[in-house]
Design a protein around this motif. Structure first.
Motif, PDB file in Angstrom:
ATOM      1  N   UNK A 184     -13.408   3.151  -0.759  1.00  0.00           N
ATOM      2  CA  UNK A 184     -12.780   2.219  -1.685  1.00  0.00           C
ATOM      3  C   UNK A 184     -11.372   2.819  -1.941  1.00  0.00           C
ATOM      4  N   UNK A 185     -11.156   4.030  -2.039  1.00  0.00           N
ATOM      5  CA  UNK A 185      -9.870   4.674  -2.289  1.00  0.00           C
ATOM      6  C   UNK A 185      -9.027   4.247  -1.192  1.00  0.00           C
ATOM      7  N   UNK A 186      -9.233   4.265  -0.150  1.00  0.00           N
ATOM      8  CA  UNK A 186      -8.268   3.693   1.044  1.00  0.00           C
ATOM      9  C   UNK A 186      -8.245   2.307   0.849  1.00  0.00           C
ATOM     10  N   UNK A 187      -9.159   1.634   0.454  1.00  0.00           N
ATOM     11  CA  UNK A 187      -9.015   0.240   0.517  1.00  0.00           C
ATOM     12  C   UNK A 187      -7.796  -0.125  -0.776  1.00  0.00           C
ATOM     13  N   UNK A 225      -5.446   2.093  -1.656  1.00  0.00           N
ATOM     14  CA  UNK A 225      -4.046   2.469  -1.042  1.00  0.00           C
ATOM     15  C   UNK A 225      -3.633   1.378  -0.283  1.00  0.00           C
ATOM     16  N   UNK A 226      -4.502   0.471   0.550  1.00  0.00           N
ATOM     17  CA  UNK A 226      -4.086  -0.474   1.437  1.00  0.00           C
ATOM     18  C   UNK A 226      -3.602  -1.582   0.628  1.00  0.00           C
ATOM     19  N   UNK A 227      -4.293  -1.914  -0.446  1.00  0.00           N
ATOM     20  CA  UNK A 227      -3.721  -2.968  -1.353  1.00  0.00           C
ATOM     21  C   UNK A 227      -2.266  -2.582  -1.934  1.00  0.00           C
ATOM     22  N   UNK A 228      -2.053  -1.626  -2.199  1.00  0.00           N
ATOM     23  CA  UNK A 228      -0.646  -1.206  -2.732  1.00  0.00           C
ATOM     24  C   UNK A 228       0.194  -0.904  -1.542  1.00  0.00           C
ATOM     25  N   UNK A 229      -0.178  -0.682  -0.185  1.00  0.00           N
ATOM     26  CA  UNK A 229       0.772  -0.624   0.811  1.00  0.00           C
ATOM     27  C   UNK A 229       1.143  -1.935   1.150  1.00  0.00           C
ATOM     28  N   UNK A 230       0.242  -2.862   1.463  1.00  0.00           N
ATOM     29  CA  UNK A 230       0.351  -4.345   1.669  1.00  0.00           C
ATOM     30  C   UNK A 230       1.225  -5.063   0.663  1.00  0.00           C
ATOM     31  N   UNK A 231       1.029  -4.787  -0.508  1.00  0.00           N
ATOM     32  CA  UNK A 231       1.740  -5.732  -1.668  1.00  0.00           C
ATOM     33  C   UNK A 231       3.237  -5.211  -1.571  1.00  0.00           C
ATOM     34  N   UNK A 232       3.463  -3.785  -1.305  1.00  0.00           N
ATOM     35  CA  UNK A 232       4.876  -3.213  -1.244  1.00  0.00           C
ATOM     36  C   UNK A 232       5.777  -3.629   0.059  1.00  0.00           C
ATOM     37  N   UNK A 275     -15.359  -1.435   2.941  1.00  0.00           N
ATOM     38  CA  UNK A 275     -15.094  -1.435   1.488  1.00  0.00           C
ATOM     39  C   UNK A 275     -13.826  -2.385   1.139  1.00  0.00           C
ATOM     40  N   UNK A 276     -14.145  -2.850  -0.039  1.00  0.00           N
ATOM     41  CA  UNK A 276     -13.108  -3.905  -0.861  1.00  0.00           C
ATOM     42  C   UNK A 276     -12.789  -3.582  -2.009  1.00  0.00           C
ATOM     43  N   UNK A 277     -11.486  -3.782  -2.240  1.00  0.00           N
ATOM     44  CA  UNK A 277     -11.074  -3.660  -3.871  1.00  0.00           C
ATOM     45  C   UNK A 277     -10.429  -4.871  -4.359  1.00  0.00           C
ATOM     46  N   UNK A 278     -10.758  -5.693  -5.309  1.00  0.00           N
ATOM     47  CA  UNK A 278      -9.893  -6.705  -5.762  1.00  0.00           C
ATOM     48  C   UNK A 278      -9.046  -6.039  -7.058  1.00  0.00           C
ATOM     49  N   UNK A 279      -7.734  -6.209  -6.994  1.00  0.00           N
ATOM     50  CA  UNK A 279      -6.684  -5.336  -7.695  1.00  0.00           C
ATOM     51  C   UNK A 279      -5.666  -6.234  -8.221  1.00  0.00           C
TER      52      UNK A 279
END
Length: 70
Positions: free
Chosen positions: A17-20, A22-29, A55-59
């Protein structure tokens, strides 16, 4: 005074989930400038054969609203 915009982003990872997150932040950036924060709304996962496969996070990702250039 700074105005902040918030967008919803779902990040995914095969690792954690931590990597997920980080991926959300990276992709948004990739499409917005100056990401300032992340709030995780939901943690979920895909399960296959009794094992977590994704693993998935909705952020919510926050960043400042840019002023128009004159």
């Amino acid at each position: 005074m700074t105005a902040i915009k918030v967008i919803k982003v779902i990040g995914t990872s095969a690792e954690s989930w931590e990597d997920a997150a980080r991926e959300a932040v990276r992709r948004a950036g990739e499409s917005v400038d100056d990401v300032r924060g992340i709030e995780i709304e939901k943690w979920t996962a895909t399960v296959e054969d009794d094992d977590i496969t994704e693993y998935k996070v909705t952020s919510e990702i926050a960043f400042p609203v840019r002023e128009r250039e004159q």
